[in-house]
Design an enzyme around this catalytic site. Structure first.
Site, short mmCIF file in Angstrom:
data_model
loop_
_atom_site.label_atom_id
_atom_site.label_comp_id
_atom_site.label_asym_id
_atom_site.label_seq_id
_atom_site.Cartn_x
_atom_site.Cartn_y
_atom_site.Cartn_z
N ASP A 37 -5.77 -5.44 4.69
CA ASP A 37 -5.42 -4.46 3.80
C ASP A 37 -4.73 -5.23 2.68
OD1 ASP A 37 -4.18 -1.79 2.91
OD2 ASP A 37 -2.33 -2.66 3.68
N ASN A 80 -6.62 1.31 0.10
CA ASN A 80 -6.31 2.73 -0.60
C ASN A 80 -5.31 2.33 -1.83
OD1 ASN A 80 -7.22 3.97 1.49
ND2 ASN A 80 -5.32 4.68 2.30
N ASP A 94 -0.57 -3.03 7.73
CA ASP A 94 0.60 -2.84 8.11
C ASP A 94 0.98 -1.30 8.43
OD1 ASP A 94 0.00 -2.08 5.23
OD2 ASP A 94 2.07 -2.29 4.56
N ASP A 108 -1.82 -4.08 -0.05
CA ASP A 108 -0.35 -3.94 -0.35
C ASP A 108 0.39 -4.02 0.76
OD1 ASP A 108 -1.14 -3.51 -3.13
OD2 ASP A 108 -1.12 -1.45 -2.76
#
Length: 195
Positions: free
Chosen positions: A14, A58, A133, A16
């Site tokens: 991922d 995302n 996360d 961010d």
């Protein structure tokens, strides 16, 4: 249980909260994009060990009009350049530009981003580590047959709390949890990530 053999395989990350600092106000421009300490070096170490690196992120701020594709590409180019300067490589970045109300398949916990990575890298997702996360990262990894790993950076601490919720406990079963991406990378490279 030992980690699968990672030779010639991949690690999915991922963005961010895992690679760079996250913000509830979104990461909107290059000056907002700040790597988490040790994350760039961790990606480079994984890459130098022969692993292909893919990012699945995302990015609904694009669909909300908070930043442009030019801004997003500039952030991704900075990330690639920093990893390259450490002797590593990011092989692919897949992102979902949609908002939650769009009902797309690519927004995690949907698995279309992971399927895109698998197709473009000719990769079998079974057992591939996916380091995230958030609960949506864990759900997407498990739904796609990948191996979820949680880091405490970004939304990680909140995610740990949510895993105690009765409706979410199934997602947290046998879930390796690490301080940050650097610690998760160390565990994978030392074949400790699935113990």
């Amino acid at each position: 249980m030992r980690c699968p053999d990672l030779t010639g395989r991949a690690v999915i990350l991922d963005r961010d909260g895992v690679i760079n600092q996250d913000s509830d106000r979104y990461i909107r421009c290059l000056s907002d994009w700040r790597p988490i300490a040790g994350s760039i070096e961790a990606i480079a170490r994984l890459s130098r060990a022969g692993l292909r690196i893919a990012v699945a992120s995302n990015q609904s701020g694009l669909g909300r009009g908070y930043f442009s594709l030019v801004d997003l590409n500039a952030m991704h180019q900075r990330m690639r350049d920093l990893v390259s300067a450490q002797g590593g490589r990011i092989d692919m970045i897949a992102f979902c530009p949609h908002t939650p109300s769009d009902g797309c398949r690519c927004r995690k916990p949907g698995i279309a981003l992971l399927e895109e990575i698998a197709e473009r890298l000719s990769l079998d997702l079974a057992g591939v580590p996916f380091i995230g996360d958030s609960l949506s990262d864990i759900e997407a990894a498990r739904s796609a047959g990948a191996f979820p790993i949680l880091v405490r950076t970004g939304k990680g601490e909140k995610t740990l709390v949510s895993l105690d919720d009765e409706k979410n406990t199934k997602w947290g079963a046998n879930l390796p949890i690490y301080r940050d991406l650097a610690a998760a990378a160390d565990a994978l490279l030392n074949n400790e990530g699935c113990l």
